[in-house]
Each structure stands twice: as structure tokens, then as C-alpha cells.
Design a protein around this motif. Structure first.
Motif, PDB file in Angstrom:
ATOM      1  N   THR A 121       0.859  -1.174   0.000  1.00 57.32           N
ATOM      2  CA  THR A 121       0.000   0.000   0.000  1.00 57.32           C
ATOM      3  C   THR A 121       0.896   1.223   0.000  1.00 57.32           C
ATOM      4  N   GLU A 122       0.656   2.150  -0.921  1.00 51.76           N
ATOM      5  CA  GLU A 122       1.452   3.378  -0.968  1.00 51.76           C
ATOM      6  C   GLU A 122       0.913   4.359   0.066  1.00 51.76           C
ATOM      7  N   VAL A 123       1.808   4.850   0.911  1.00 55.67           N
ATOM      8  CA  VAL A 123       1.408   5.727   2.016  1.00 55.67           C
ATOM      9  C   VAL A 123       2.153   7.059   1.910  1.00 55.67           C
ATOM     10  N   PRO A 124       1.452   8.194   1.989  1.00 59.08           N
ATOM     11  CA  PRO A 124       2.130   9.493   1.953  1.00 59.08           C
ATOM     12  C   PRO A 124       2.533   9.944   3.355  1.00 59.08           C
ATOM     13  N   CYS A 125       3.654  10.611   3.435  1.00 55.01           N
ATOM     14  CA  CYS A 125       4.051  11.240   4.697  1.00 55.01           C
ATOM     15  C   CYS A 125       3.233  12.508   4.909  1.00 55.01           C
ATOM     16  N   THR A 126       3.190  12.975   6.126  1.00 57.23           N
ATOM     17  CA  THR A 126       2.614  14.281   6.400  1.00 57.23           C
ATOM     18  C   THR A 126       3.391  15.315   5.600  1.00 57.23           C
ATOM     19  N   PRO A 127       2.717  16.268   4.966  1.00 54.71           N
ATOM     20  CA  PRO A 127       3.413  17.264   4.137  1.00 54.71           C
ATOM     21  C   PRO A 127       4.614  17.883   4.855  1.00 54.71           C
ATOM     22  N   GLY A 128       5.734  17.932   4.130  1.00 49.27           N
ATOM     23  CA  GLY A 128       6.954  18.511   4.674  1.00 49.27           C
ATOM     24  C   GLY A 128       7.912  17.493   5.252  1.00 49.27           C
ATOM     25  N   LEU A 129       7.469  16.215   5.399  1.00 51.46           N
ATOM     26  CA  LEU A 129       8.318  15.183   5.981  1.00 51.46           C
ATOM     27  C   LEU A 129       8.807  14.203   4.927  1.00 51.46           C
ATOM     28  N   HIS A 130       9.901  13.510   5.225  1.00 44.61           N
ATOM     29  CA  HIS A 130      10.469  12.477   4.368  1.00 44.61           C
ATOM     30  C   HIS A 130      10.461  11.139   5.104  1.00 44.61           C
ATOM     31  N   PHE A 131      10.335  10.049   4.351  1.00 47.16           N
ATOM     32  CA  PHE A 131      10.331   8.723   4.965  1.00 47.16           C
ATOM     33  C   PHE A 131      11.756   8.267   5.258  1.00 47.16           C
ATOM     34  N   ASP A 132      11.966   7.756   6.484  1.00 42.69           N
ATOM     35  CA  ASP A 132      13.262   7.207   6.895  1.00 42.69           C
ATOM     36  C   ASP A 132      13.095   5.707   7.112  1.00 42.69           C
ATOM     37  N   GLU A 133      13.680   4.913   6.220  1.00 39.73           N
ATOM     38  CA  GLU A 133      13.508   3.463   6.259  1.00 39.73           C
ATOM     39  C   GLU A 133      14.102   2.852   7.530  1.00 39.73           C
ATOM     40  N   TYR A 134      15.154   3.454   8.073  1.00 39.72           N
ATOM     41  CA  TYR A 134      15.806   2.903   9.259  1.00 39.72           C
ATOM     42  C   TYR A 134      14.970   3.109  10.517  1.00 39.72           C
ATOM     43  N   GLN A 135      14.181   4.176  10.524  1.00 39.40           N
ATOM     44  CA  GLN A 135      13.301   4.410  11.669  1.00 39.40           C
ATOM     45  C   GLN A 135      11.878   3.924  11.405  1.00 39.40           C
ATOM     46  N   GLY A 136      11.583   3.633  10.139  1.00 40.35           N
ATOM     47  CA  GLY A 136      10.262   3.134   9.781  1.00 40.35           C
ATOM     48  C   GLY A 136       9.172   4.155   9.931  1.00 40.35           C
ATOM     49  N   THR A 137       9.517   5.446   9.799  1.00 39.01           N
ATOM     50  CA  THR A 137       8.522   6.501   9.971  1.00 39.01           C
ATOM     51  C   THR A 137       8.940   7.731   9.174  1.00 39.01           C
ATOM     52  N   CYS A 138       8.070   8.719   9.134  1.00 40.72           N
ATOM     53  CA  CYS A 138       8.363   9.970   8.433  1.00 40.72           C
ATOM     54  C   CYS A 138       8.977  10.964   9.412  1.00 40.72           C
ATOM     55  N   VAL A 139      10.030  11.622   8.978  1.00 44.05           N
ATOM     56  CA  VAL A 139      10.758  12.556   9.836  1.00 44.05           C
ATOM     57  C   VAL A 139      11.049  13.833   9.055  1.00 44.05           C
ATOM     58  N   TRP A 140      11.583  14.844   9.763  1.00 44.43           N
ATOM     59  CA  TRP A 140      11.991  16.061   9.072  1.00 44.43           C
ATOM     60  C   TRP A 140      13.122  15.743   8.098  1.00 44.43           C
ATOM     61  N   PRO A 141      13.156  16.413   6.948  1.00 45.64           N
ATOM     62  CA  PRO A 141      14.160  16.108   5.912  1.00 45.64           C
ATOM     63  C   PRO A 141      15.593  16.056   6.437  1.00 45.64           C
ATOM     64  N   TYR A 190     -11.171  23.956  -0.905  1.00 47.12           N
ATOM     65  CA  TYR A 190      -9.787  23.507  -0.775  1.00 47.12           C
ATOM     66  C   TYR A 190      -9.460  23.240   0.697  1.00 47.12           C
ATOM     67  N   VAL A 191      -8.602  22.255   0.915  1.00 47.83           N
ATOM     68  CA  VAL A 191      -8.042  22.004   2.241  1.00 47.83           C
ATOM     69  C   VAL A 191      -6.528  22.065   2.116  1.00 47.83           C
ATOM     70  N   CYS A 192      -5.882  22.801   3.019  1.00 46.81           N
ATOM     71  CA  CYS A 192      -4.422  22.894   3.035  1.00 46.81           C
ATOM     72  C   CYS A 192      -3.889  22.028   4.169  1.00 46.81           C
ATOM     73  N   LEU A 193      -3.360  20.850   3.822  1.00 49.17           N
ATOM     74  CA  LEU A 193      -2.832  19.924   4.821  1.00 49.17           C
ATOM     75  C   LEU A 193      -1.619  20.531   5.498  1.00 49.17           C
ATOM     76  N   ASN A 194      -1.703  20.641   6.820  1.00 49.76           N
ATOM     77  CA  ASN A 194      -0.650  21.283   7.610  1.00 49.76           C
ATOM     78  C   ASN A 194      -0.357  22.693   7.129  1.00 49.76           C
ATOM     79  N   GLY A 195      -1.348  23.278   6.445  1.00 48.65           N
ATOM     80  CA  GLY A 195      -1.216  24.662   6.011  1.00 48.65           C
ATOM     81  C   GLY A 195      -0.388  24.859   4.765  1.00 48.65           C
ATOM     82  N   VAL A 196       0.145  23.772   4.166  1.00 47.25           N
ATOM     83  CA  VAL A 196       1.065  23.948   3.033  1.00 47.25           C
ATOM     84  C   VAL A 196       0.690  23.153   1.783  1.00 47.25           C
ATOM     85  N   GLN A 197       0.099  21.978   1.935  1.00 49.28           N
ATOM     86  CA  GLN A 197      -0.164  21.134   0.765  1.00 49.28           C
ATOM     87  C   GLN A 197      -1.650  21.141   0.417  1.00 49.28           C
ATOM     88  N   PRO A 198      -2.025  21.695  -0.755  1.00 50.02           N
ATOM     89  CA  PRO A 198      -3.444  21.851  -1.100  1.00 50.02           C
ATOM     90  C   PRO A 198      -4.100  20.576  -1.623  1.00 50.02           C
TER      91      PRO A 198
END
Length: 249
Positions: A121-141, A190-198
Motif C-alpha cells: 500500500t502506498e502511504v504518503p508522509c505528512t506534508p513537509g516530511l520524508h520517509f526514513d527506512e531505518y526508523q520506519g517513519t516519516c521525519v523532518w528532511p 480547498y483544504v491545506c494539509l498542515n497549512g502547506v499542501q493543497p
């Protein structure tokens, strides 16, 4: 005395054979115990007899896990010196059959795959975050350490972009996911996710977006949108049926 001596000698002989052949010796008569070399292998002991088992491909055995199923995601398990693993059984999208994996395109850092038994299943991170495979979660870039990530387009096809100024609620607090009315279409907003992604969304048929109340509402409650559905036969038929039922009551 002779019988006791024979039993001890027999047990010693069996232990010696198991050690020589590399067979696992149960530290206790019952329980699950890790393999000393392979992190996804373990032994289930019953009456002191060990049965070799493997975790599902992609999961690791955690001897400290109190659950019956002690196989868990790699980022939750300290393998220590148990660095060996079973051969991968994955596919194009899932390097192993189970786990969280980065998008195969290394420039796509905001998406990842959740694989369960080889199905992804393809899962998006919260806008502004990048996926870190070693931590298994989305983190700040800056925490992910990933490079070459493509910039996410924050403009919709119709040109809408989220305002840079934060939207505040009645108490003066910043709204996490602010909403905005569509300039030409009363049904859309329109909805702006976390105020940045429309994201463009829409109300159910027969309703329009009420920007003042930040919700979908009846057309007559929204100035300028009262006649939005006047030429829509499906909405008009539904309204006529409702009016007939109310008159019967």
C-alpha cells in the motif's frame, strides 16, 4: 545406582551429539529462543525439544517481546550480533514480503510502501516530511539524511496555492488544516494539509461549501450560492420528493 549412571551418560551423549551437529539446546523446557546468528530465526522448545522456525520474511525475532508472536519490524528489534537473515522473498515493490520500504524512485521521499505478505500500500508522509527506512517513519528532511529528493509541487492545476499566512480560529489559534472556498464552484473547496499542501474536495450533491461555518451546507444558507443547483434535475427531483413527504405529514 547403575540406572542413574546410565541416564547421566545418555544425556551427556545426546548433548555432545547435538553440540557437534549444531543442534539447538533449549535453555528451558518451554519457550521461544533466538538463534545465536540469524535475527529472523528462532526455536520453539517443547519438553526440551527444539523446533526451528522463521519469522515472516522481513520481520525479526525479539526475545524481549512479551507477546506470543515475538516477530516484529526491524526498527523495533535490537539484533546485536545476529546479523544473518533468510533469503528475501519480495517482489518489485516489496524488497521483503513484510515491512515499510522507501519508494523505489529515490527522488520520491514523501511516499513509502507498507508491505504485508507481499501486498503493498502506498502511504504518503505528512506534508513537509520524508520517509526514513531505518526508523520506519516519516521525519523532518534533515533527520532522514536522504539526498536528491524532488520538491513536492504545492500548486494545484487550477493555480490554487495555500496562503502563507496561517489561518486562525475564533480563539486566535492557528488552524492545522485550513479550508478555503472555491472561487467559481460553490460545491467545491480547498483544504491545506498542515497549512502547506493543497487538496481539492467537494460537498455532497445538493450541498455547497459554507466558508463562514467551514462546512458543507444547504444552498439557501450561503449567500451567492442559493441557485447553484436550480438547473440540476436530480437535486430538484429530490427536493420535490422531500416537499411532498413533508406536506403529507
Amino acid at each position: 545406582m547403575l540406572q542413574t549412571t546410565c541416564s547421566v551418560l545418555l544425556l551427556a551423549a545426546v548433548t555432545a551429539i547435538n553440540t557437534a551437529s549444531g543442534a539447538f539446546n533449549c535453555p528451558q523446557k518451554y519457550g521461544q529462543f533466538e538463534d545465536p546468528k540469524q535475527c529472523d530465526k528462532f526455536y520453539e522448545c517443547d519438553e526440551g525439544i527444539a523446533k526451528e522456525k522463521l519469522c515472516p520474511d522481513g520481520l525479526m525475532f525479539d526475545p524481549l517481546n512479551r507477546k506470543i508472536n515475538k516477530c516484529d519490524q526491524p526498527f523495533n528489534v535490537d539484533c546485536g550480533d545476529r546479523i544473518e537473515l533468510q533469503s528475501p522473498k519480495g517482489n518489485q515493490h516489496c524488497p521483503r514480503k513484510n515491512g515499510y520500504f522507501a519508494h523505489p524512485d529515490s527522488s520520491v521521499c514523501h511516499l513509502f510502501y507498507n508491505c504485508i505478505d507481499g501486498e503493498y500500500t502506498e502511504v504518503p508522509c505528512t506534508p513537509g516530511l520524508h520517509f526514513d527506512e531505518y526508523q520506519g517513519t516519516c521525519v523532518w528532511p534533515e533527520s532522514s539524511g536522504r539526498t536528491g529528493c524532488s520538491k513536492i509541487e504545492n500548486k494545484l492545476k487550477d493555480g490554487f496555492e495555500c496562503p502563507k499566512e496561517a489561518q486562525a480560529d475564533a480563539n486566535g489559534q492557528a488552524v492545522a488544516h485550513p479550508k478555503f472556498a472555491h472561487p467559481q464552484d460553490c460545491q467545491k473547496f480547498y483544504v491545506c494539509l498542515n497549512g502547506v499542501q493543497p487538496r481539492e474536495l467537494g460537498c455532497s450533491l445538493g450541498e455547497v461549501y459554507n466558508e463562514e461555518d467551514q462546512k458543507c451546507d444547504a444552498p439557501e444558507n450561503v449567500p451567492g450560492c442559493e441557485d447553484w443547483y436550480k438547473d440540476n434535475p436530480e437535486v430538484n427531483n429530490n427536493n420535490n420528493n422531500k416537499n411532498k413527504k413533508q406536506r403529507r405529514k
